[in-house]
Scaffold this motif. Structure first.
Motif, PDB file in Angstrom:
ATOM      1  N   THR A 164      -3.349   0.245   9.150  1.00 31.05           N
ATOM      2  CA  THR A 164      -3.939  -0.556   8.075  1.00 31.05           C
ATOM      3  C   THR A 164      -5.326  -0.984   8.522  1.00 31.05           C
ATOM      4  O   THR A 164      -5.476  -1.607   9.572  1.00 31.05           O
TER       5      THR A 164
ATOM      6  N   CYS B  31       0.844  -1.203   0.000  1.00 31.73           N
ATOM      7  CA  CYS B  31       0.000   0.000   0.000  1.00 31.73           C
ATOM      8  C   CYS B  31       0.878   1.252   0.000  1.00 31.73           C
ATOM      9  O   CYS B  31       0.786   2.087  -0.889  1.00 31.73           O
TER      10      CYS B  31
ATOM     11  N   GLY C 280       0.815  -3.840   4.150  1.00 30.42           N
ATOM     12  CA  GLY C 280       0.012  -2.632   4.246  1.00 30.42           C
ATOM     13  C   GLY C 280       0.877  -1.384   4.204  1.00 30.42           C
ATOM     14  O   GLY C 280       0.831  -0.598   3.256  1.00 30.42           O
TER      15      GLY C 280
ATOM     16  N   VAL D   5      -5.070  -7.973   4.817  1.00 30.38           N
ATOM     17  CA  VAL D   5      -3.895  -8.069   3.950  1.00 30.38           C
ATOM     18  C   VAL D   5      -3.670  -9.547   3.662  1.00 30.38           C
ATOM     19  O   VAL D   5      -3.538 -10.350   4.597  1.00 30.38           O
TER      20      VAL D   5
ATOM     21  N   CYS E  39      -3.148   2.889   5.262  1.00 31.70           N
ATOM     22  CA  CYS E  39      -3.603   1.979   4.202  1.00 31.70           C
ATOM     23  C   CYS E  39      -5.050   1.606   4.507  1.00 31.70           C
ATOM     24  O   CYS E  39      -5.311   0.793   5.398  1.00 31.70           O
TER      25      CYS E  39
ATOM     26  N   GLY F 261       0.681  -6.447   8.088  1.00 28.33           N
ATOM     27  CA  GLY F 261      -0.114  -5.230   8.185  1.00 28.33           C
ATOM     28  C   GLY F 261       0.753  -3.985   8.150  1.00 28.33           C
ATOM     29  O   GLY F 261       0.606  -3.132   7.277  1.00 28.33           O
ATOM     30  N   ASN F 262       1.680  -3.873   9.124  1.00 24.90           N
ATOM     31  CA  ASN F 262       2.585  -2.733   9.210  1.00 24.90           C
ATOM     32  C   ASN F 262       3.980  -3.225   9.584  1.00 24.90           C
ATOM     33  O   ASN F 262       4.119  -4.117  10.429  1.00 24.90           O
TER      34      ASN F 262
END
Length: 202
Positions: A168, A100, A148, A172, A120, A194-195
């Protein structure tokens, strides 16, 4: 991204940085990479890659720096590979990669100040590989990776105030569906994040 502004002769590491960088990126629509391929009878290596990125930035400075980064991606982001690979004399690599938002910052000053925000809100960042692989003399590597938000910074600044925010909101997903026959070696992976943040201060 704004052009860096340098304050000549300034050694004030407590005030405004010599390089003032403001990066703002917004992506509201679909970003999609689709690769469909059939490959047969290759003497050496085969590589197939599909990459989709909502927003990305690379920032490199060698002066005292004040960096503000904001990235927001809300559209669909995805990459997809459908491949039939056979009779390869070397290696075969299939990679689908989706991100993202991504930013990579590298600085080499006395002072670096960074504020980064990544959001995201894409409903479903996804990376997928569907593959049929047969008769490969070397190694087969199949990878799907979806992220993300991705933040990375490295600096040797003496003073290094940093604020990093990542969010996020959707799922994902990374998916691999593969059938592999008669190969030298095989490595298959699917990774969803995610992150992620990597911060190096040396």
């Amino acid at each position: 991204m704004a052009i860096p502004a340098f304050a000549g002769g300034s050694n004030d590491v407590y005030g405004e940085g010599q390089a003032n960088i403001l990066n703002g990126q917004v992506n509201l629509d679909t970003v999609w990479s689709q690769l469909d391929t059939t490959i047969d009878g290759v003497n050496e290596d085969v590589t197939a890659t599909a990459t989709a990125v909502g927003n990305t930035a690379t920032i490199i400075t060698f002066a005292d720096s004040d960096v503000t980064n904001h990235q927001d991606a809300s559209g669909m982001v995805g990459s997809d590979i459908n491949a039939e690979i056979s009779n390869v004399g070397g290696n075969a690599w299939l990679t689908a990669s989706t991100v993202c938002n991504a930013v990579d910052i590298s600085t080499d000053p006395q002072m670096t100040k960074v504020h980064s925000s990544q959001i995201c809100s894409s409903p479903d960042p996804v990376a997928g590989v569907n593959a049929q692989v047969n008769n490969v003399a070397g190694t087969v590597g199949i990878e799907a990776q979806a992220v993300g938000n991705q933040f990375a910074i490295d600096t040797n600044a003496t003073k290094f105030p940093l604020s990093n925010f990542q969010k996020t909101t959707g799922g994902v997903n990374a998916n691999v569906n593969a059938t592999v026959h008669n190969v030298g070696a095989a490595a298959v992976s699917a990774t969803a994040v995610g992150n992620t943040a990597q911060i190096i201060h040396y």
